[in-house]
Design a protein around this motif. Sequence first.
Motif, PDB file in Angstrom:
ATOM      1  N   SER F  31      14.487   1.709   1.403  1.00 24.99           N
ATOM      2  CA  SER F  31      13.891   1.938   0.095  1.00 24.99           C
ATOM      3  C   SER F  31      13.004   0.760  -0.332  1.00 24.99           C
ATOM      4  O   SER F  31      11.792   0.867  -0.355  1.00 24.99           O
ATOM      5  N   ASP F  41       7.935  -1.884  -0.383  1.00 27.51           N
ATOM      6  CA  ASP F  41       8.281  -0.504  -0.741  1.00 27.51           C
ATOM      7  C   ASP F  41       8.234   0.355   0.530  1.00 27.51           C
ATOM      8  O   ASP F  41       7.319   1.135   0.741  1.00 27.51           O
ATOM      9  N   HIS F  43       9.758   2.822   1.264  1.00 30.92           N
ATOM     10  CA  HIS F  43       9.890   4.244   0.946  1.00 30.92           C
ATOM     11  C   HIS F  43       8.535   4.907   0.721  1.00 30.92           C
ATOM     12  O   HIS F  43       8.404   6.127   0.742  1.00 30.92           O
ATOM     13  N   ARG F  44       7.514   4.092   0.522  1.00 23.15           N
ATOM     14  CA  ARG F  44       6.228   4.657   0.120  1.00 23.15           C
ATOM     15  C   ARG F  44       5.633   5.634   1.139  1.00 23.15           C
ATOM     16  O   ARG F  44       5.058   6.648   0.758  1.00 23.15           O
ATOM     17  N   ARG F  47       7.248   8.839   0.455  1.00 18.32           N
ATOM     18  CA  ARG F  47       6.940   9.397  -0.866  1.00 18.32           C
ATOM     19  C   ARG F  47       5.469   9.771  -0.985  1.00 18.32           C
ATOM     20  O   ARG F  47       5.114  10.780  -1.556  1.00 18.32           O
ATOM     21  N   LYS F  48       4.601   8.946  -0.418  1.00 11.28           N
ATOM     22  CA  LYS F  48       3.183   9.133  -0.670  1.00 11.28           C
ATOM     23  C   LYS F  48       2.389   9.434   0.597  1.00 11.28           C
ATOM     24  O   LYS F  48       1.171   9.593   0.557  1.00 11.28           O
ATOM     25  N   GLY F  49       3.071   9.496   1.745  1.00 11.30           N
ATOM     26  CA  GLY F  49       2.369   9.885   2.967  1.00 11.30           C
ATOM     27  C   GLY F  49       1.562   8.768   3.593  1.00 11.30           C
ATOM     28  O   GLY F  49       0.831   8.968   4.559  1.00 11.30           O
ATOM     29  N   GLU F  52       2.453   1.259   1.863  1.00 10.07           N
ATOM     30  CA  GLU F  52       1.863   0.295   0.942  1.00 10.07           C
ATOM     31  C   GLU F  52       0.680  -0.410   1.608  1.00 10.07           C
ATOM     32  O   GLU F  52       0.725  -0.736   2.797  1.00 10.07           O
ATOM     33  N   TYR F 241      -8.932   6.226  -0.607  1.00  5.58           N
ATOM     34  CA  TYR F 241      -7.569   6.716  -0.756  1.00  5.58           C
ATOM     35  C   TYR F 241      -7.554   8.027  -1.555  1.00  5.58           C
ATOM     36  O   TYR F 241      -6.922   9.006  -1.166  1.00  5.58           O
ATOM     37  N   MET F 242      -8.252   8.014  -2.676  1.00  3.98           N
ATOM     38  CA  MET F 242      -8.303   9.208  -3.540  1.00  3.98           C
ATOM     39  C   MET F 242      -8.946  10.372  -2.775  1.00  3.98           C
ATOM     40  O   MET F 242      -8.462  11.506  -2.842  1.00  3.98           O
ATOM     41  N   MET F 245      -6.499  11.865  -0.459  1.00  2.21           N
ATOM     42  CA  MET F 245      -5.531  12.683  -1.197  1.00  2.21           C
ATOM     43  C   MET F 245      -6.119  14.070  -1.492  1.00  2.21           C
ATOM     44  O   MET F 245      -5.455  15.093  -1.359  1.00  2.21           O
ATOM     45  N   ILE F 246      -7.369  14.078  -1.934  1.00  4.84           N
ATOM     46  CA  ILE F 246      -8.022  15.347  -2.275  1.00  4.84           C
ATOM     47  C   ILE F 246      -8.204  16.203  -1.023  1.00  4.84           C
ATOM     48  O   ILE F 246      -8.010  17.418  -1.055  1.00  4.84           O
ATOM     49  N   ARG F 248      -6.446  16.597   1.348  1.00  4.53           N
ATOM     50  CA  ARG F 248      -5.182  17.210   1.802  1.00  4.53           C
ATOM     51  C   ARG F 248      -4.709  18.325   0.894  1.00  4.53           C
ATOM     52  O   ARG F 248      -3.723  18.990   1.215  1.00  4.53           O
TER      53      ARG F 248
ATOM     54  N   ASP H 195       2.179  12.130  -4.079  1.00  5.85           N
ATOM     55  CA  ASP H 195       1.147  11.956  -3.057  1.00  5.85           C
ATOM     56  C   ASP H 195       0.019  12.960  -3.299  1.00  5.85           C
ATOM     57  O   ASP H 195      -0.486  13.580  -2.372  1.00  5.85           O
ATOM     58  N   PRO H 197      -3.670  13.815  -5.810  1.00  5.65           N
ATOM     59  CA  PRO H 197      -4.683  13.146  -6.642  1.00  5.65           C
ATOM     60  C   PRO H 197      -4.369  13.276  -8.123  1.00  5.65           C
ATOM     61  O   PRO H 197      -3.965  14.339  -8.581  1.00  5.65           O
TER      62      PRO H 197
END
Lengths: 249, 249, 249, 249, 249, 249, 249, 249
Positions: F31, F41, F43-44, F47-49, F52, F241-242, F245-246, F248, H195, H197
């Motif tokens: 974690s 982190d 765990h990231r 959690r966020k794919g 860090e 990064y953004m 995310m989009i 995906r 994860d 946007p």
Amino acid sequence: MNETTLKSILNSVARGETSIENALQTLKHLSVEDIGYAHIDHHRSLRKGFPEVIFGQNKSVDQIIGIMERMNQWEKIILVTRIDPDKAATVISRFKDAEYHDDAQMIYLAKDTIPVTGKGTILIISAGTSDIPVAKEAFLTAKAMGNDVETVFDVGVAGIHRLFSHKKMIESASVLIVVAGMEGALPSVVAGLVDRPVIAVPTSVGYGSSFGGLTALLSMLNSCSSNIAVVNIDNGFGAGYMAAMINRV
Amino acid sequence: MNETTLKSILNSVARGETSIENALQTLKHLSVEDIGYAHIDHHRSLRKGFPEVIFGQNKSVDQIIGIMERMNQWEKIILVTRIDPDKAATVISRFKDAEYHDDAQMIYLAKDTIPVTGKGTILIISAGTSDIPVAKEAFLTAKAMGNDVETVFDVGVAGIHRLFSHKKMIESASVLIVVAGMEGALPSVVAGLVDRPVIAVPTSVGYGSSFGGLTALLSMLNSCSSNIAVVNIDNGFGAGYMAAMINRV
Amino acid sequence: MNETTLKSILNSVARGETSIENALQTLKHLSVEDIGYAHIDHHRSLRKGFPEVIFGQNKSVDQIIGIMERMNQWEKIILVTRIDPDKAATVISRFKDAEYHDDAQMIYLAKDTIPVTGKGTILIISAGTSDIPVAKEAFLTAKAMGNDVETVFDVGVAGIHRLFSHKKMIESASVLIVVAGMEGALPSVVAGLVDRPVIAVPTSVGYGSSFGGLTALLSMLNSCSSNIAVVNIDNGFGAGYMAAMINRV
Amino acid sequence: MNETTLKSILNSVARGETSIENALQTLKHLSVEDIGYAHIDHHRSLRKGFPEVIFGQNKSVDQIIGIMERMNQWEKIILVTRIDPDKAATVISRFKDAEYHDDAQMIYLAKDTIPVTGKGTILIISAGTSDIPVAKEAFLTAKAMGNDVETVFDVGVAGIHRLFSHKKMIESASVLIVVAGMEGALPSVVAGLVDRPVIAVPTSVGYGSSFGGLTALLSMLNSCSSNIAVVNIDNGFGAGYMAAMINRV
Amino acid sequence: MNETTLKSILNSVARGETSIENALQTLKHLSVEDIGYAHIDHHRSLRKGFPEVIFGQNKSVDQIIGIMERMNQWEKIILVTRIDPDKAATVISRFKDAEYHDDAQMIYLAKDTIPVTGKGTILIISAGTSDIPVAKEAFLTAKAMGNDVETVFDVGVAGIHRLFSHKKMIESASVLIVVAGMEGALPSVVAGLVDRPVIAVPTSVGYGSSFGGLTALLSMLNSCSSNIAVVNIDNGFGAGYMAAMINRV
Amino acid sequence: MNETTLKSILNSVARGETSIENALQTLKHLSVEDIGYAHIDHHRSLRKGFPEVIFGQNKSVDQIIGIMERMNQWEKIILVTRIDPDKAATVISRFKDAEYHDDAQMIYLAKDTIPVTGKGTILIISAGTSDIPVAKEAFLTAKAMGNDVETVFDVGVAGIHRLFSHKKMIESASVLIVVAGMEGALPSVVAGLVDRPVIAVPTSVGYGSSFGGLTALLSMLNSCSSNIAVVNIDNGFGAGYMAAMINRV
Amino acid sequence: MNETTLKSILNSVARGETSIENALQTLKHLSVEDIGYAHIDHHRSLRKGFPEVIFGQNKSVDQIIGIMERMNQWEKIILVTRIDPDKAATVISRFKDAEYHDDAQMIYLAKDTIPVTGKGTILIISAGTSDIPVAKEAFLTAKAMGNDVETVFDVGVAGIHRLFSHKKMIESASVLIVVAGMEGALPSVVAGLVDRPVIAVPTSVGYGSSFGGLTALLSMLNSCSSNIAVVNIDNGFGAGYMAAMINRV
Amino acid sequence: MNETTLKSILNSVARGETSIENALQTLKHLSVEDIGYAHIDHHRSLRKGFPEVIFGQNKSVDQIIGIMERMNQWEKIILVTRIDPDKAATVISRFKDAEYHDDAQMIYLAKDTIPVTGKGTILIISAGTSDIPVAKEAFLTAKAMGNDVETVFDVGVAGIHRLFSHKKMIESASVLIVVAGMEGALPSVVAGLVDRPVIAVPTSVGYGSSFGGLTALLSMLNSCSSNIAVVNIDNGFGAGYMAAMINRV
């Protein structure tokens, strides 16, 4: 010059060990000593419970040494803030007991161990690793003023569970200092968890529209939590000082 | 819902006076009640020792009344800040015990006399007559949170002897709130006189390059005194709240 | 070229010691001399009672020397402001009588002792030790313009009794210059004590939200005292000049 | 309470016309009178040669009247600044001798003709017609403080010959106040023509990037002329006050 | 690639001296040439009468040389702005005819003498000696674009008669560029004297609240003269370019 | 630690290849790992794919190496942003597979080829050559997160036909990142051409009133096109990064 | 008073139709007429080819009428800008020929048809419908100064093809005024298409971080196109005036 | 005019039901229709999948109605943003199907039920009750563009558990819009949990140093979470639009 020093002079006179002449000579410097480039406020330890702290930035090495020499006759603790390593090296070579903390850019000169007089624990939390120097300045200041101080570093809101893993420590502190750059959101979150005063310290960590810490500062001033008050950007010293004052109330 | 209310529910269940069914019904709202336009944080009195305070600005009269109705079932004190006289008139007509303080633009609803639980005295000082509304907001908030509060108004630095004539009161306070607009110099001077924490509140009083209180705010953040922390412009409420937190440490 | 120089040329012509040809040659440069990169305003000493002062920043060493050479033929006093030590070393090596003040970053070239022509005493007060360089620039300027000047340094509002210990000197000055960085509160306090004009000089001393002196500047502009006017950040020269003008009224 | 009033009380006691009891009663209010919402600084006329001036903005009509009533017992002249016509109408109906100047938004209450005590003439110049209200505030203040004051309006730099047509008046003034909005260039030009102190007053006249007078303010602070000092945006009062102080030096 | 170059290619094809294959190869680069880190706009000389100008700041030496090499095949004049001496030394060593102007920080590569095609004279006025580098950038740009250009330096408003001594030159110019830092007042005064368009260029000369030229910029945008338009701080290039465009209308 | 790593540990336990003791030891760091100056982190990635990313600015080389060593045990990809060449040289010497991209000031450590998992193509457009470093940071980030990324550089609005020559590529992208300094107009124009989300990245390229990218930032926030959202000045990383995310969603 | 009027007076004297006495009386007002609240610059039509334009904002109706009455004796055209409908109604009722344009908030008083004296066509382009009032102010000003003016409204960059559909008109204009709020990108795009001077006018259209037009202003000042100069926010008048000046060069 | 409308016209021609003459007449308006005060971009629905949205602020009622009438012939959905209740009342009385949402200050005219075409769910979260109007604008926009939209209001960081009670909904959304005023901290916290946007929308809710939403804006731009991009202050419309674009990728 704190109350203890003052009393010992008076006792010494009472016991006839010091002539009135000598005592007078000693005490007349007590209030304010004008050394040309500075008015040293020897009365401050009596009035505020802690001697004047020397703001190192913009002062020459000679000025800093000159002020410290006068203070050193009366005070048990001397702090110099915002002094870079080069200037600090010269200064500490002149005073035994003086040590330089280069993360906090601070000189710390304590003649004795400082007794803990603060009531509870002061907890210092930083949002990121980059905020640690400011947090350290707060730490050293609060320590010098006689407090138990604990720290938790790098628990910013991008991974809020890092913060929650220290919930117990957070809830048991009597005063909290929260240090954050960038968006400065951490103090709001921390303050929402506790019923204690939170001192928020914005840092200049960030880039672009962080504008040297302005964004974090504004963010903290507009917190939707109410148990928050804010100090200047990167002012770890002020936060530590304010927390110490609160911890004595 | 403070600890007292919570205990009385549990006692009532223990004594069999309340069915578990009913108690559950009651307690399930305890944490957070979602009423569509608001998530009421009933848990806050337990967590922070004081219920949520309603920020009146930008909320409709119906929203304010709706939130107050839910809170009124559990809380002994409700505050609404930044509510103008027109909206306030409608609101207070719906709640007996509610009163409106039009200088502070605040609704105050207390079911009982609030016992003093703060340790020392909170002193509120204003630099000018024009700063009184903000000082009053701090006054009412600190009062509501159970503190002895005193005030000295209109003692700004243009005639510094006005301040010194209240030296005794200043030195005996445990926490000080200093409210000032224009150049915002008063908190620095006051903080230099005491060894207590000072909460500085900038106000929007002024014109031209006072920029709606920005000048006073910046001035206070850059104080050469160290026992100062600052809240938002015109944020008397936050200052009163923070002072109350400190007065309990 | 002041009135004395002008008269001596005319007298010399009257006595036949100077040919009209030569005098013409001399006087035709009197008004404005165009040397390509500068229009030297020789007329200024006549019009304003003091020759043009050279703003050293952004000018090359050659430009500064070139301008000084032309001025040196006519003027008894030449000042160069905002010139760093490296550039200054080259410049003063070319002009006897020129001396460099490195705290004020100023070259001072006076051919004779400057007689005191100002009516009263100009008092320069600084809030901190770090503000001294700006105060020194004001000091040298006011001196060069023929004034009695006194100084008190490091008497900021964090320990207001330091200021009060100089009350007599403060009350007997005819014009006061008050120099302060950080929150810039000192001019307001000083102005509240006297019935004399106060020139407030903000300095860039500070960090974070002091924004390079902007906070001190805004603070001084919004003073609740009325006998204050303000000059640019770090503009000790302008303050000294303005004070000299006032001291002649 | 000026020196004349004070002397007459003492004389009256000396002559036995006033009992010590009564005189004491009178004098104990002399320093500072606390009326709850204000600390009236009766000592100011003695200390600064002119009584406190009431800043009308943000004060209620009742507060203004209350303060004026107390001052009216001791002072020969009372000024209220920044008071709008509605509030002013109520106030002046309560004090005979009080008159309202609606361009300057100022109440002026003088019991007698004010004798001229200033040494030279104060000249007030405005750049535009729209700047006249601010210029008028300066005019009334300087008049009230015992000065000869002259005015020239609407001579901005877009047609610089308009200014030059008043050259004689400009050169004979002992202090100049120059009022300008928009780009605020006029004070620099005027100061370049004279060897007298110039008080520059930025006004909020303009639109777009004039930012409520900020542009004019910055412009004046950065003047390439040196005999200039600046007051707050639209602060005609402060300029008049400062000019009067200078005119007495 | 200007119209002359284009015509000569077409003529060459018409005369059979160039194969269609070769001409195509040549012309296909005409519009836009993509070299990875840049899209060179060869079409610009046709569309706008002057080739693309290379903004040197933030570009590497290799990038600048690469772009110049491509342009050099088609263009008779190449300018590089904002290039520091170190980078410039490497660049000009690669192109004969290239020369570096270190006051203007500009590379100038002209294969032939540039014929004057502008209608009238462009006059460039600077307020101070320190503003000359920016004025020089404007000068070189306007020259490169085929104009008669004259200059008058150091005639700022602190001594307005310096400006008036050049009245004839000012009145006979067809377009004026006025360059000023600090309070930026000169363009307003100049524009008030003429019925010609004035391009105002604020510079970063100054300190403190000049905020790197912001004050001069705002001042010029708020000019009370109407025949003024403004370019970016220190943008001598843009001013020269705009003036050249106007001088062709 | 992504899902694959996690599964392989669990499988190993299931197969008896790893003792529960060892697995526990491994997973308890999963974690958050507190190493004093940082809370890593782990765990990231779950959690966020994506793990860090290390913000290099303000961190010491030792801190960066320390964090990378811990991450290196679990993660397949590590990025360090805003790290200057000197610090980077030391860091990459310690990790095989680590490479430094000096235009983007980024360390990139990938153990394997990163599979493309994003749905469409991300297109990165820069207005100028000087904006390429920021565009490259976005490029590397989006690549590291498993996307097809294409680039078009130097197609700013001063020659809008350069942009239109890439119309096909623009219309076929699924997400667009548009990077621009100076006036920051390009994202508005691009967004007007497509029905896809556009991430606008202001850069600090410019001078004078570009205020370090503030102008471009404000310009993009006020776009008259609606399919735009903005990230911080010079924040190529955030944009990449953004966009990932989009891509995906 | 333009040259025609002046000549007719002189001719009248020459022919003996006007006595020298009367002519003198007439001409002595020619330069500057001081009417207390204004210095009317009758000389301006001679010096600048167009009479003074009255800035209506902050002036009273009486002041505006007073100034117009004096000007009306000499001038063939009078403009009043920034006058609201209420004030305008009173003013135009006093002058036949005066008409009020309520979109541009401008009074236009022309005694005769204004002959076209400008060389080419001035084209005014607005980005949005909301920018039309500012565009109209530019239109009326340029018309009044004797120019052919054309307009294209609502062709902002969110749909750039709207602009391109007017390419012919754009390319044939001799001067262009481009009016835009929000991100202010249109002038850059337009300037990239033409080899003519472009006057960019930022407007206060927008909300949030458009900051009353500041964003558009900054955007235009930082244009990557070089044939652009900028006027104040919402300053349609200045743009029209500057364009007229250019169109005469 | 979307693709369906276009196809039906072409089919009608193919079937001979519409003459080529009529179809031409219809289609020639398709691209851009110039109605003097506006260029209506009928092509936008084809190009961007959604028709132009009318920005109501600064437009007259007649202009809005005029634009709507033209659009109404071709479009199935029309939105007007930032239109106050008074103007809206007149507008909706002219169009059946038009409805006004007074919290969002938006007119919504949909001829049919809008089919859901977005892939996942868009979740809109507001920090406070006062932020709901902006959240509603986003809601209506995203709905109009064919999306499933859900909302959670008043879950700001002062009581972070309120947010966590909606964890499931948060984790299942495909795009998130987070709306917050004051310190604007909520988007950082939310983005740290998912994860996906996140579109951050600062609001002008707050007072003092919130500076009309600037603080929240800056805070969001400096988020330590990376899956965030930001739109203008109070720009709920843009956030909804951007989210819809993303939800289609």
